[in-house]
Write an enzyme that holds these catalytic residues in place. Structure first.
Site, short mmCIF file in Angstrom:
data_model
loop_
_atom_site.label_atom_id
_atom_site.label_comp_id
_atom_site.label_asym_id
_atom_site.label_seq_id
_atom_site.Cartn_x
_atom_site.Cartn_y
_atom_site.Cartn_z
N PRO A 92 0.81 -1.22 0.00
CA PRO A 92 0.00 0.00 0.00
C PRO A 92 0.85 1.27 0.00
O PRO A 92 0.33 2.36 -0.24
CB PRO A 92 -0.83 -0.12 1.29
CG PRO A 92 -0.21 -1.19 2.10
CD PRO A 92 0.55 -2.07 1.16
N GLU A 119 2.09 -6.83 8.77
CA GLU A 119 2.15 -5.37 8.92
C GLU A 119 3.16 -4.76 7.96
O GLU A 119 3.17 -3.56 7.74
CB GLU A 119 2.49 -5.00 10.37
CG GLU A 119 1.29 -4.73 11.25
CD GLU A 119 0.12 -5.68 11.00
OE1 GLU A 119 -0.90 -5.22 10.48
OE2 GLU A 119 0.23 -6.89 11.32
N ARG A 157 -3.49 -8.55 -20.61
CA ARG A 157 -4.45 -8.23 -21.67
C ARG A 157 -3.89 -7.22 -22.68
O ARG A 157 -4.45 -7.06 -23.76
CB ARG A 157 -5.78 -7.77 -21.09
CG ARG A 157 -5.73 -6.47 -20.35
CD ARG A 157 -7.01 -6.26 -19.55
NE ARG A 157 -8.21 -6.23 -20.39
CZ ARG A 157 -8.53 -5.25 -21.21
NH1 ARG A 157 -7.74 -4.20 -21.33
NH2 ARG A 157 -9.63 -5.30 -21.92
N ASP A 172 -11.02 1.28 -24.48
CA ASP A 172 -11.20 0.96 -23.06
C ASP A 172 -11.20 2.22 -22.20
O ASP A 172 -10.45 3.15 -22.47
CB ASP A 172 -10.03 0.10 -22.54
CG ASP A 172 -10.19 -1.37 -22.90
OD1 ASP A 172 -11.26 -1.75 -23.37
OD2 ASP A 172 -9.20 -2.10 -22.69
CL1 6GU Z 1 -0.30 -3.70 -3.24
N1 6GU Z 1 -1.07 -4.28 -0.77
C1 6GU Z 1 -1.86 -4.12 0.31
N2 6GU Z 1 -1.64 -4.87 1.39
N3 6GU Z 1 -2.85 -3.24 0.36
C2 6GU Z 1 -3.05 -2.51 -0.74
C3 6GU Z 1 -2.28 -2.63 -1.90
C4 6GU Z 1 -1.27 -3.54 -1.88
N4 6GU Z 1 -2.73 -1.75 -2.81
C5 6GU Z 1 -3.75 -1.13 -2.22
N5 6GU Z 1 -3.94 -1.57 -0.98
#
Ligand code: 6GU
Length: 258
Positions: A92, A119, A157, A172
């Site tokens: 994230p 974590e 794709r 798209d």
């Molecule tokens: Cl790549 N990993 C995690 N754990 N949460 C996320 C993410 C990735 N992308 C958005 N939220």
């Protein structure tokens, strides 16, 4: 293209990669995907892959050794060797994944995706193994696996031959920087809801103008932020100026009643 995926939950990929475009691309030898269980490279009798964080605090952290050993073994690298392909961490904290990212990644012969869990992952993996960190959006997943599935789908794709119709990705949503126009198929009327007449007319010039304007209209309504970066003609800009004064598009499923 060959994609190596490193994960603690290999079975999460079985369903998604066994269906539809991704499955067909593998069968047609356009893409091969190998799933590697990081635990197989974890030292010790218990193959432990996580541990408590130094300095305290909640949660568990992915240990560095299993990740380094797994990636080095699969990619044929000695310690400190340059990797044969980009090694990407799904986290994230990464840069936001977009259609542009998918296009860039689709140009590589080979990719390696490392799925973060718990974590977080020991910082030395980021510092000494990872080339790029990718997030699929501003929300929290329990791990990088669903993100890796998203990235693989969006990249595969785009490989030439992966879709039946080579022009299929052109219109798209996001490919052109705009959202896609609405689609209809038979029947021409369902429960009294008619397909827009222009689509039945066979008038190609009018049809392509209708689609372009429907695409602009939908983007203006739902994702006005995209219009800043979109490649717009003078006719497109004139249409958008008209929308600002008369925002009702007759016959559009997006039409907002005042
Ligand atoms: Cl790549 N990993 C995690 N754990 N949460 C996320 C993410 C990735 N992308 C958005 N939220």
């Amino acid at each position: 293209m060959h994609i190596d995926i490193f994960t603690l939950f290999p079975s999460m990929f079985v369903g998604p990669f066994g269906e539809s475009i991704v499955k067909r691309a593998q069968e047609a030898n356009l893409a091969s995907i190998a799933i590697h269980d990081i635990r197989d490279w974890a030292p010790g009798k218990h193959h432990q892959c996580d541990d408590t964080p130094y300095g305290g605090g909640g949660g568990m952290v992915m240990k560095p050794e299993p990740v380094f050993y797994a990636v080095e073994a699969v990619l044929g690298m000695g310690p400190g060797d340059p990797p044969p392909c980009p090694i990407i961490l799904l986290t994230p904290q990464g840069e936001r994944f977009t259609q542009q990212t998918a296009r860039e990644l689709s140009c590589h012969e080979r990719l390696a995706l490392v799925c973060g869990r718990y974590e977080g992952i020991d910082e030395r993996v980021r510092e000494h193994l990872i080339a790029r960190e990718i997030s699929i959006g501003d929300y929290v997943l329990s791990g990088g696996e669903p993100a890796a599935i998203v990235v693989v789908d969006a990249v595969i794709r785009l490989l030439p031959g992966a879709l039946g119709d080579p022009s299929a990705t052109f219109d798209d949503s996001h490919a052109s920087g705009l959202l896609e126009y609405p689609h209809y198929t038979r029947p021409a009327a369902f429960r009294g809801w008619a397909v827009p007449e222009i689509l039945l007319s066979g008038h190609h010039a009018n049809l392509s103008r209708w689609r372009r304007e429907a695409s602009l209209y939908r983007t203006w309504l739902r994702r006005p932020d995209l219009l800043q970066a979109a490649n717009l003609s003078e006719a497109d800009r004139a249409f958008l100026r008209r929308l600002e004064t008369d925002p009702v598009r007759e016959g559009s499923p997006d039409r907002q009643d005042p």
